[in-house]
Design a protein around this motif. Structure first.
Motif, short mmCIF file in Angstrom:
data_model
loop_
_atom_site.label_atom_id
_atom_site.label_comp_id
_atom_site.label_asym_id
_atom_site.label_seq_id
_atom_site.Cartn_x
_atom_site.Cartn_y
_atom_site.Cartn_z
N LEU A 97 14.49 -8.22 -13.25
CA LEU A 97 14.63 -7.86 -14.66
C LEU A 97 15.33 -6.51 -14.80
N LEU A 98 14.96 -5.57 -13.92
CA LEU A 98 15.55 -4.23 -14.00
C LEU A 98 17.03 -4.24 -13.63
N LEU A 99 17.42 -5.23 -12.83
CA LEU A 99 18.84 -5.35 -12.45
C LEU A 99 19.64 -6.20 -13.44
N GLY A 100 18.95 -6.78 -14.40
CA GLY A 100 19.66 -7.63 -15.37
C GLY A 100 20.03 -8.98 -14.80
N LEU A 101 19.33 -9.40 -13.77
CA LEU A 101 19.57 -10.75 -13.24
C LEU A 101 18.78 -11.77 -14.06
N LEU A 102 17.69 -11.32 -14.65
CA LEU A 102 16.87 -12.17 -15.52
C LEU A 102 16.86 -11.55 -16.92
N ALA A 103 16.77 -12.41 -17.90
CA ALA A 103 16.63 -11.92 -19.28
C ALA A 103 15.14 -11.78 -19.59
N PRO A 104 14.73 -10.63 -20.12
CA PRO A 104 13.30 -10.48 -20.42
C PRO A 104 12.88 -11.34 -21.61
N SER A 105 11.60 -11.75 -21.59
CA SER A 105 11.07 -12.46 -22.76
C SER A 105 10.64 -11.46 -23.82
N GLY A 106 10.43 -10.21 -23.40
CA GLY A 106 10.07 -9.17 -24.34
C GLY A 106 10.23 -7.80 -23.68
N GLY A 107 10.23 -6.77 -24.49
CA GLY A 107 10.34 -5.42 -23.97
C GLY A 107 11.76 -5.05 -23.62
N VAL A 154 19.38 -1.98 -19.88
CA VAL A 154 19.64 -3.10 -18.96
C VAL A 154 20.00 -4.34 -19.78
N THR A 155 21.13 -4.93 -19.44
CA THR A 155 21.55 -6.17 -20.09
C THR A 155 22.02 -7.12 -19.00
#
Lengths: 266, 297
Positions: free
Chosen positions: B52-62, B71-72
């Motif tokens: 998540l911190l690398l922007g490989l996954l999209a967050p569900s929240g936060g 991070v995008t």
């Protein structure tokens, strides 16, 4: 800059396969010029073809059977399953290998954690697909041209086949962009290959069945192969409607690939 | 004076897969130049957090920021200052080690200035680098993974299980590499199961359990916050149950008791023990491993 680096990377990974596909297509089309029946043999070959069952005649081209000519025979070379397979292998292999296979293998993490836009990854894959298809299709035309240098066939010029090679390129570019969209949403290379190859084969089979089975003839426009008829191209030239359909499918596949890959989890 | 920009910060970062909660409301701040340990059992959400911190996954929240940038998904420029060693590092089998490192350095858009030093420390020689990666052992792949993550002198390095598959000598070399990076101001975010490693390397740690943060702070604070193990021996029989209210009675014999006692109860316990025929008293701070187990019990 990233796109150039990614294309160079794809070249290193796929160059062996590309050289084989290029050589295979060149040799195949050169060989076709060797087996074109001479004018004195065409009556016999025509009789033999006419004896084939109707579905087989459809497969090799009704026009060819009805009006056997050297031009028609060379055009048959462009609907033969072998060169279609070579072009299809490249379109699916590179599309699947550049996105879904990288995700499945885990190497995508190494690329995507660097300052590489996801759109650059899709663009690099699309450019690699088109560049490879151009080489393979050009090699096929080159094989024909080379063959016609050493065997003169009355009324046939290599450049007559250029529009056919161009439409083959457009057909598989469209198929490649659909395969790229499939690759952009899949998590494994094997899944992307299966879907990409399945859609391509399904399109081919649908076109064939719709031609031999009148009950499903109305489905034929759904097949990409409906818009690629080399014998008609030689006879009437390229139909702008066919170009438009293939170009639209290609553009849509590409847009969907960009959109899907930009939003997905890796 | 405003606080210095954090190397990374997460605020309510959440990732759900349908009904599965992989990470829940993670808020975390890692300062620049820190070596930060990220602990948790398998499936706790450590790798999900890093991705998540690398922007490989999209967050569900936060939301999260890395090196001051939000991070995008996609190719933000801050990634050129970030190095990443995945937990399950994979390479292109037909490429040589050298080509792999060159390719990844070009994508990072930074000179791989630290590569020679890292190769030397980890014992990867030129002949090895010329071989295709498919001929490498797991340990060699892991070394290559460390080199690719750190070769371009990143300002922030995410290292997911970095010593997996390394022999003790190479682990030692890796610890020196991290110490060196810290001296040069690199922020290192290490996910690990190896508690002694975290204890040795890290200034601060965070612990995850089932996707939730259960602790974040100094390693010393973590140990301090855990209960002390008190072993008291007596020259005469005592009633062990008289001490139960100080903490948890772990073992008892007529002349010996073992208790787990919160730090704040220690003075009262010692005072009480002093009234008894005390023969010996041992008070042990918990190891990080005990602190870890205590958190996950």
């Amino acid at each position: 800059m990233s796109i150039g680096t990614l294309i160079a990377h794809l070249w290193r990974r796929h160059r062996g396969a590309l050289l084989l596909l290029v050589a295979g297509n060149a040799v195949f089309h050169w060989a076709i010029t060797r087996v074109v029946p001479a004018a004195s043999e065409s009556g016999l070959v025509h009789d033999l073809l006419a004896m084939l069952p109707a579905p087989v005649r459809v497969l090799i081209g009704e026009d060819l059977v009805a009006n056997l000519s050297a031009r028609g025979f060379l055009a048959f070379g462009w609907v033969h399953p072998f060169p279609l397979l070579l072009l299809g292998v490249w379109a699916v292999r590179v599309s699947a290998g550049s996105l879904a296979a990288e995700v499945g293998r885990g190497t995508m993490d190494l690329i995507a954690s660097r300052p590489v836009a996801r759109s650059a990854q899709v663009a690099a894959a699309a450019l690699a697909v088109v560049a490879g298809l151009t080489l393979i299709a050009s090699a096929g035309w080159g094989g024909t041209a080379l063959g016609l240098q050493t065997r003169v066939l009355e009324g046939v010029r290599a450049r007559d086949l250029l529009p056919v090679a161009g439409m083959a390129l457009l057909l598989f570019t469209s198929a490649g962009s659909v395969a790229l969209f499939v690759s952009a949403v899949c998590r494994e290379g094997g899944t992307a290959v299966s879907w990409g190859a399945g859609l391509l084969a399904g399109s081919y089979v649908l076109d064939y069945l719709a031609r031999v089975w009148s009950a499903i003839a109305f489905l034929r426009p759904l097949s990409l192969f409906r818009y690629y008829e080399p014998q008609r191209i030689l006879r009437e030239g390229i139909a702008s409607q066919d170009v438009a359909v293939l170009a639209c499918v290609g553009a849509m596949g590409l847009v969907l690939a960009f959109a899907a890959f930009a939003r997905r989890d890796l | 004076m405003p606080p210095a920009e954090a190397a990374l910060a997460a605020d309510g970062l959440t990732k759900r897969y349908g009904a599965v909660r992989a990470l829940e409301e993670l808020s975390l701040r890692v300062e620049q130049g820190e070596v930060f340990g990220f602990l948790g059992p398998n499936g706790a959400g450590k790798t999900t957090t890093i991705r998540l911190l690398l922007g490989l996954l999209a967050p569900s929240g936060g939301r999260a920021t890395v090196l001051g940038q939000p991070v995008t998904l996609g190719g933000a420029a801050w990634r050129s200052a970030v190095g990443y060693l995945p937990g399950e590092v994979a390479f292109w089998p037909q490429l040589s080690g050298e080509r792999t490192l060159d390719f990844l350095a070009r994508l990072s858009r930074r000179e791989p200035a630290d590569r020679p030093r890292l190769l030397d420390r980890l014992g990867l020689d030129a002949a090895t680098l010329r071989r295709p990666v498919r001929t490498y052992s797991d340990g060699m792949r892991q070394k290559l993974g460390i080199v690719q993550a750190l070769q371009c002198s990143p300002r922030l390095a995410f290292l997911d299980e970095p010593t997996k598959g390394l022999d003790p000598l190479v682990q030692q070399a890796f610890y020196e590499i991290v110490a060196d990076a810290r001296r040069r101001g690199t922020t290192v975010f290490v996910s690990s199961h190896v508690l002694t490693e975290v204890q040795r390397l890290c200034d601060r740690v965070a612990m995850l359990r089932a996707g939730r943060l259960v602790f974040a702070g100094d390693v010393a604070d973590l140990r301090r916050s855990e209960r002390r193990r008190v072993t008291a021996s007596f020259s005469a029989d005592v009633d062990a149950h008289a001490f139960a209210h100080f903490g948890e009675l772990v073992a008892s014999a007529p002349r010996e008791i073992v208790l787990l006692v919160p730090q704040e109860e220690l003075p009262a316990l010692v005072a009480r023990l002093g009234m008894l025929p005390l023969a010996d008293l041992v008070v042990e701070a918990p190891s990080l491993e005990e602190a870890f187990l205590e958190r996950y019990r």
